[in-house]
Design a protein around this motif. Structure first.
Motif, mmCIF file in Angstrom:
data_model
loop_
_atom_site.group_PDB
_atom_site.id
_atom_site.type_symbol
_atom_site.label_atom_id
_atom_site.label_comp_id
_atom_site.label_asym_id
_atom_site.label_seq_id
_atom_site.Cartn_x
_atom_site.Cartn_y
_atom_site.Cartn_z
ATOM 1 N N SER A 1 0.821 -1.212 0.000
ATOM 2 C CA SER A 1 0.000 0.000 0.000
ATOM 3 C C SER A 1 0.855 1.262 0.000
ATOM 4 C CB SER A 1 -0.938 0.006 1.213
ATOM 5 O OG SER A 1 -0.195 -0.047 2.424
ATOM 6 N N GLU A 2 1.986 1.223 0.695
ATOM 7 C CA GLU A 2 2.877 2.377 0.743
ATOM 8 C C GLU A 2 3.753 2.476 -0.499
ATOM 9 O OE1 GLU A 2 3.093 4.809 2.945
ATOM 10 O OE2 GLU A 2 1.444 4.002 4.152
ATOM 11 N N THR B 1 2.935 1.334 -3.668
ATOM 12 C CA THR B 1 2.245 1.279 -4.963
ATOM 13 C C THR B 1 2.584 2.473 -5.842
ATOM 14 O OG1 THR B 1 0.409 -0.025 -4.081
ATOM 15 C CG2 THR B 1 -0.005 1.262 -6.071
ATOM 16 N N GLU B 2 2.458 3.682 -5.315
ATOM 17 C CA GLU B 2 2.708 4.878 -6.131
ATOM 18 C C GLU B 2 4.174 4.993 -6.565
ATOM 19 O OE1 GLU B 2 2.100 9.755 -5.899
ATOM 20 O OE2 GLU B 2 1.227 8.447 -4.359
ATOM 21 N N PRO B 3 5.162 4.828 -5.661
ATOM 22 C CA PRO B 3 6.557 4.903 -6.116
ATOM 23 C C PRO B 3 6.902 3.848 -7.164
ATOM 24 C CG PRO B 3 6.448 5.097 -3.737
ATOM 25 C CD PRO B 3 5.096 4.704 -4.193
ATOM 26 N N MET C 1 4.810 2.450 -9.352
ATOM 27 C CA MET C 1 4.177 2.790 -10.634
ATOM 28 C C MET C 1 4.946 3.896 -11.346
ATOM 29 S SD MET C 1 0.097 2.570 -9.745
ATOM 30 C CE MET C 1 -0.342 3.010 -11.437
ATOM 31 N N ARG C 2 5.469 4.859 -10.605
ATOM 32 C CA ARG C 2 6.269 5.913 -11.227
ATOM 33 C C ARG C 2 7.535 5.319 -11.852
ATOM 34 N NH1 ARG C 2 5.195 9.182 -6.510
ATOM 35 N NH2 ARG C 2 7.315 8.701 -5.794
ATOM 36 N N LEU D 1 3.182 -3.066 -11.411
ATOM 37 C CA LEU D 1 3.988 -2.805 -10.213
ATOM 38 C C LEU D 1 5.351 -3.498 -10.252
ATOM 39 C CD1 LEU D 1 1.268 -3.179 -7.427
ATOM 40 C CD2 LEU D 1 2.151 -1.065 -8.419
#
Length: 239
Positions: A165-166, A168-170, A172-173, A202
């Motif tokens: 959850s923490e 996921t965003e890094p 994907m970038r 991911l």
């Protein structure tokens, strides 16, 4: 002790069974006689056999086994034959080797983890095989992974980074900015290994910890293959 029966009528016995039986009985009585009056073959053998070792009297090196003597010969310990206790031989376990991975195709391995010390067994495997690896603590814009050479691979220790959850965003970038970097996720929270292409957005591979060396090697070999599928998907989306 051997019991023999001496018939009171030897002539009749010989007459019935023939002369051969009489000769056999005479030989048995002579062989079992405790002390022959004249020196002969049985007496010489018995005397030589009774000779104790270490004396000056002649002997033939035999030992007579009596009724109460131990019939089992003494066994000399191996250590005595060698002149001392045998030295223990240390056998080093055979080191695991990569067989399905092209090590030359891996330029560098980045390890994203917050574990203190070694922590990850896979780091020992990388070191044993001479694969260059570098530990990093984040995926921010200035992290060295963004300028990684072709053939780089990233290991992500999810459990020390707050979980998926923490991250996921890094992740994907990174997948969009450097789609050529193969990514392998490591976690104790996942149910099983995932070598498929369902999570390409991911990562290329997901390994459940602790994992065996064979699974780790397969992940490193399979990650570039899945990564090629991820790059092909991005190119298809851009058309």
């Amino acid at each position: 002790m051997v019991w023999t029966h001496t018939s009171s009528h030897p002539v009749a016995t010989t007459a019935v069974f023939g002369p051969w039986l009489g000769r056999i009985l005479m030989r048995l009585r002579a062989a079992l006689s405790p002390a022959p009056t004249a020196p002969g073959w049985p007496a010489a053998v018995i005397a030589a056999a009774d000779q104790l070792p270490g004396t000056d009297a002649p002997g033939i090196g035999l030992r007579r086994i009596g009724r109460h003597a131990a019939a089992t010969p003494a066994i000399t310990p191996t250590a005595s034959l060698r002149g001392g206790a045998p030295a223990p031989v240390a056998i080093a376990p055979a080191a695991a080797r990569f067989y399905g991975l092209d090590e030359e195709a891996v330029s560098v391995v980045y390890v994203l983890s917050h574990r203190s010390g070694a922590g990850l067994t896979c780091l020992d495997w990388l070191a044993d095989h001479g694969l260059p690896f570098r530990r990093i603590g984040a995926l921010h814009a200035t992290a060295p992974v963004w300028s990684a050479p072709q053939g780089a691979l990233l290991l992500v220790d999810l459990d020390t980074l707050g979980g998926i959850s923490e991250m996921t965003e890094p992740l994907m970038r990174l997948r969009l900015g450097r789609p050529d970097i193969s990514v392998v996720l490591l976690s104790e929270e996942v149910e099983t290994h995932d070598f498929g292409t369902e999570r390409l957005v991911l990562a290329d591979i997901t390994l459940r910890l602790p994992c065996a060396f064979a699974s780790f090697e397969f992940a490193l070999a399979e990650a570039p293959i899945n990564n090629a599928a991820w790059q092909e998907r991005l190119l298809g989306d851009q058309r």
